[in-house]
Design a protein around this motif. Structure first.
Motif, PDB file in Angstrom:
ATOM      1  N   LYS A   1      75.545 -47.590  80.030  1.00  0.00           N
ATOM      2  CA  LYS A   1      75.461 -46.214  80.530  1.00  0.00           C
ATOM      3  C   LYS A   1      73.566 -46.271  80.346  1.00  0.00           C
ATOM      4  O   LYS A   1      73.315 -45.381  81.708  1.00  0.00           O
TER       5      LYS A   1
ATOM      6  N   GLU B   1      79.310 -53.508  69.235  1.00  0.00           N
ATOM      7  CA  GLU B   1      79.934 -53.108  70.834  1.00  0.00           C
ATOM      8  C   GLU B   1      79.335 -51.674  71.398  1.00  0.00           C
ATOM      9  O   GLU B   1      79.250 -52.037  72.766  1.00  0.00           O
ATOM     10  N   GLN B   2      79.239 -51.123  70.294  1.00  0.00           N
ATOM     11  CA  GLN B   2      78.647 -49.284  70.438  1.00  0.00           C
ATOM     12  C   GLN B   2      77.641 -49.460  71.267  1.00  0.00           C
ATOM     13  O   GLN B   2      76.588 -49.026  72.337  1.00  0.00           O
TER      14      GLN B   2
ATOM     15  N   GLU C   1      77.982 -51.015  75.227  1.00  0.00           N
ATOM     16  CA  GLU C   1      78.502 -49.914  75.789  1.00  0.00           C
ATOM     17  C   GLU C   1      76.982 -48.639  75.905  1.00  0.00           C
ATOM     18  O   GLU C   1      77.496 -48.264  77.269  1.00  0.00           O
ATOM     19  N   PHE C   2      76.822 -48.382  75.088  1.00  0.00           N
ATOM     20  CA  PHE C   2      76.033 -47.311  75.283  1.00  0.00           C
ATOM     21  C   PHE C   2      74.522 -47.611  75.873  1.00  0.00           C
ATOM     22  O   PHE C   2      74.240 -47.337  76.928  1.00  0.00           O
TER      23      PHE C   2
ATOM     24  N   LYS D   1      73.126 -48.425  59.479  1.00  0.00           N
ATOM     25  CA  LYS D   1      73.411 -47.252  61.319  1.00  0.00           C
ATOM     26  C   LYS D   1      72.655 -47.777  61.555  1.00  0.00           C
ATOM     27  O   LYS D   1      70.909 -47.885  61.396  1.00  0.00           O
TER      28      LYS D   1
ATOM     29  N   HIS E   1      71.258 -41.917  71.247  1.00  0.00           N
ATOM     30  CA  HIS E   1      72.648 -42.112  69.481  1.00  0.00           C
ATOM     31  C   HIS E   1      72.312 -42.776  69.276  1.00  0.00           C
ATOM     32  O   HIS E   1      71.967 -43.912  69.523  1.00  0.00           O
TER      33      HIS E   1
ATOM     34  N   ILE F   1      74.604 -44.721  67.188  1.00  0.00           N
ATOM     35  CA  ILE F   1      75.525 -45.724  67.580  1.00  0.00           C
ATOM     36  C   ILE F   1      76.077 -46.800  66.006  1.00  0.00           C
ATOM     37  O   ILE F   1      75.612 -46.828  64.485  1.00  0.00           O
ATOM     38  N   GLU F   2      77.252 -47.659  65.871  1.00  0.00           N
ATOM     39  CA  GLU F   2      77.886 -48.043  64.401  1.00  0.00           C
ATOM     40  C   GLU F   2      78.029 -49.300  64.299  1.00  0.00           C
ATOM     41  O   GLU F   2      78.613 -50.132  63.767  1.00  0.00           O
ATOM     42  N   SER F   3      78.308 -49.996  66.020  1.00  0.00           N
ATOM     43  CA  SER F   3      78.785 -51.254  65.790  1.00  0.00           C
ATOM     44  C   SER F   3      76.948 -51.812  67.409  1.00  0.00           C
ATOM     45  O   SER F   3      76.787 -51.507  68.163  1.00  0.00           O
TER      46      SER F   3
END
Ligand code: ADP
Ligand code: MG
Length: 393
Positions: A82, A74-75, A78-79, A42, A68, A70-72
């Motif tokens: 941002k 890709e995430q 993405e984060f 994780k 944050h 996150i799990e992957s």
């Protein structure tokens, strides 16, 4: 000097202070790659700025939080997209916030309990002091204010170093016994070694956590280093991130000037720290607000004075300048020549009040008079303060 969390982790690794694995990233792609490295675990993604309170902070683009789960990969990307190149505002950054240029992707751990652990240099006793609390994770200032009995302090003799019984006392006070107590003891002993060996002024772990699988880990890290000892730590100097510092102070440090930026509009150029403090006081006494603390020192060169004057003029908040010099070692004429050299390069678009006294003062005044610059001279410090306050209001 301060450093980033990902750099602090490197110091932790070197001194065997356990913390989750992590990697730094400057782009969403790098963040995804870092997340792939820790595949299966994780993860957390954390904005890297020289300020705490990131978890509860918000970005000016509306995005909430600088930490944050996150799990992957890709995430992670993405984060990262941002947070990167966005401004994070936390209780410690002020309204202006800080631009996030890097993020750290780290393994997320399950948390049983969050503790607070710090080592500081205590000026009152001239000793390192270990500060610990069972109430970690949150603002330690609030804990100190609301429940001061939950802050534990252990002073350490600087020559004898941290003693086993002192570690034991702290572990007991935090309720850590058995294997957790042992791990805490090792971590604290190593952290103390790191603190002394690196000439830290502060190291703060908030939170230090215990995990359900029985580990003790540092999840966050904040360092302060004694600037006067940095010459013996080129490895730490290499961590310096000038983007995180007040640009006025970066420029001043290049010329060995003692400069601290403030919020007011009256710039001060003074020799001697005591006189600089008194000058700020008297400006406030007459209803003004100083824009800086600036001590050019006793033996400043013309080049340093020129640099100091240019730094002052480059600050858009500055609406007037008060030069207050008591020349003991300082030659008043060197000040005059430095000011003129700078004003010739940059112009002098704002009021300048000068009070010169002491070593070679007649020559200094004559040099300023002959320059043709629009300068108001003051006979005393109070007279000068009154005049500059009137000039900017
Ligand atoms: P800040 O103090 O700037 O808000 P922290 O690094 O302390 O940032 O993170 C805020 C909170 O996020 C921590 O109190 C902790 O609960 C959680 N956290 C941080 N790092 C991790 C991690 N590696 N695994 C799990 N939780 C974490
Ligand atoms: Mg924290």
């Amino acid at each position: 000097m301060n450093i980033h969390e990902y750099q602090a982790k490197e110091l932790f690794d070197r001194f065997q202070v356990p913390s989750p694995r992590g990697a730094v990233a400057s782009t969403p792609e790098e963040a995804a790659a870092a997340a792939k490295e820790f595949a299966g675990a994780k993860l957390v993604i954390k904005a890297q700025v020289h300020a705490g309170g990131r978890g509860k902070g918000h970005f000016k683009n509306g995005f909430q939080g600088g930490v944050h789960l996150i799990e992957s990969p890709e995430q992670a990307a993405e984060f990262a997209s941002k947070m990167l190149n966005e401004t994070l505002v936390t209780v410690q950054t002020g309204e202006a916030g800080r631009l996030v240029r890097k993020v750290m992707v780290a393994e997320a751990v399950d948390i049983t309990h969050e503790y607070y652990l710090a080592i500081l240099m205590d000026r009152a006793t001239s000793r390192p002091v270990i500060v610990a609390s069972t109430e970690g994770g949150m603002s330690i200032e609030d804990v100190a204010h609301n429940t001061p009995e939950k802050i534990i302090r252990q002073f350490v003799h600087p020559l004898l170093g941290l003693q086993r019984y002192e570690i034991g006392k702290l572990a007991a006070a935090l309720g850590l016994s058995g294997d957790l107590g042992k791990q805490f003891g090792k971590l604290l002993a190593n952290l103390y070694k790191l603190f002394i060996a690196s000439d830290c002024s502060m190291v703060e772990i908030n939170p230090l956590v215990t995990t359900p699988d029985g580990r003790v880990l540092a999840l966050d890290a904040k360092f302060g280093f004694d600037d006067n000892a940095l010459y013996r730590h080129p490895d730490i100097v290499a961590y310096r991130d000038k983007d995180e510092e007040d640009p006025r102070e970066v420029a001043a440090s290049e010329y060995d000037l003692n400069y601290i930026g403030l919020d007011g509009n009256i710039a001060c150029l003074v020799n001697g720290a005591g006189l600089a403090m008194a000058t700020m006081d008297i400006i406030k006494h007459y209803g003004g607000e100083p824009a800086n603390f600036l001590d050019v020192g006793g033996g400043a060169s013309k080049e340093q004075v020129t640099a100091a004057f240019k730094i002052i003029l480059a600050d858009p908040n500055v609406k007037g300048i008060f030069i207050n010099i008591f020349g003991g070692i300082m030659d008043c004429n060197v000040i005059a020549e430095g000011v003129i050299a700078a004003a010739k390069e940059t112009g002098l678009p704002i009021p300048l009040v000068v009070r010169l006294e002491g070593n070679n003062v007649e020559m200094g005044k004559a040099t300023l008079d002959a320059s043709g610059l629009d300068i108001t001279s003051a006979s005393t410090m109070a007279d000068g303060a009154e005049k500059i306050v009137a000039a900017v209001s």
